[in-house]
Design a protein around this motif. Sequence first.
Motif: not given
Length: 261
Positions: A10, A13, A38-39, A56, A70-71, A74, A78
């Motif tokens: 992430g 972000g 990130n994705r 990841n 990350i939030r 999510h 993971l």
Amino acid sequence: MSNEALGIIGGTGRLGGAIARAVLVKALLSAGNLVISNRSGRHPLAQQGAYLVADNQDLVDRSDVVILAIRPEHFASLNIDATGKTVISLMAGISAKTTMVQTSALAVVRAMPNAAVEIEQSFTPWHCSGEIETTTRSLVQRLFECVGTAVEVQEEDFIDYLSALSGTGPAFPALLMTALANQAMAAGIPSDIAQLAAKSVVVNSSQLLARQDAQQIIDTLVAYRGVTAAALQAMTHSHFEEQIGRALYEGAAVARKGLQT
Ligand SMILES: NC(=O)c1ccc[n+]([C@@H]2O[C@H](COP(=O)([O-])OP(=O)(O)OC[C@H]3O[C@@H](n4cnc5c(N)ncnc54)[C@H](OP(=O)(O)O)[C@@H]3O)[C@@H](O)[C@H]2O)c1
């Protein structure tokens, strides 16, 4: 400069991106020792030399220390194995135990920066669970000092409480500024003037607090028995401090209960 490799899941972000930029600008790490994900695997930060991945586990394998930026929602999906590594979680409301079980990390640091990472003015309390080397502990502190001030705390619960306090960043001042402006407008002050006046109090005059003791300022003004004293006493008599206590209690309760869905 640290020789340890840092991965930020992430890392493109708001928080992760600000930390990634700051560690390079402050030369805590060389770009070759920074991996971000990130994705999509795409972001302009890659042009600064950091390694950007979409996988990841690839990031974890390339890193000694991994930040989860990350939030919380999510996190459940993971899927990483960080066996033997230190994982630093910035996620509100997810315990160190849950993070350790899901990632197999040797140590989990829970850290709670705030939005002021963007201007390198965050306050970041952090807490460590599990086994951590002295050098890694020092890296964690220096990492968060790149975006402001940082303090290690001794209880994980302090992180949940402080999520509702310093983790909220500009939220409380924004509420105060809006209330001051709204009340001034309700009293007939033109909107542009009301907003300038409120902003001057919250953004400009408050900078005096960086070098003056807050309680001393209050005591001096109350002792003067003038306009400010009358305004402050009206707030005190309306249980202002108890309301702040309630706000922090409610926020911390959400952090303690957990945000993962
Ligand atoms: N913002 C704050 O003021 C604040 C304060 C304290 C704590 N926190 C905590 O900090 C964390 C991050 O917040 P934020 O505001 O920085 O969020 P954000 O701006 O939404 O950033 C999250 C990043 O994670 C990436 N991402 C999502 N799923 C991913 C995955 N499976 N693998 C790799 N990357 C993934 C997203 O990029 P893609 O969508 O491109 O994948 C995005 O760049 C949150 O857990 C929050 O609780 C935030």
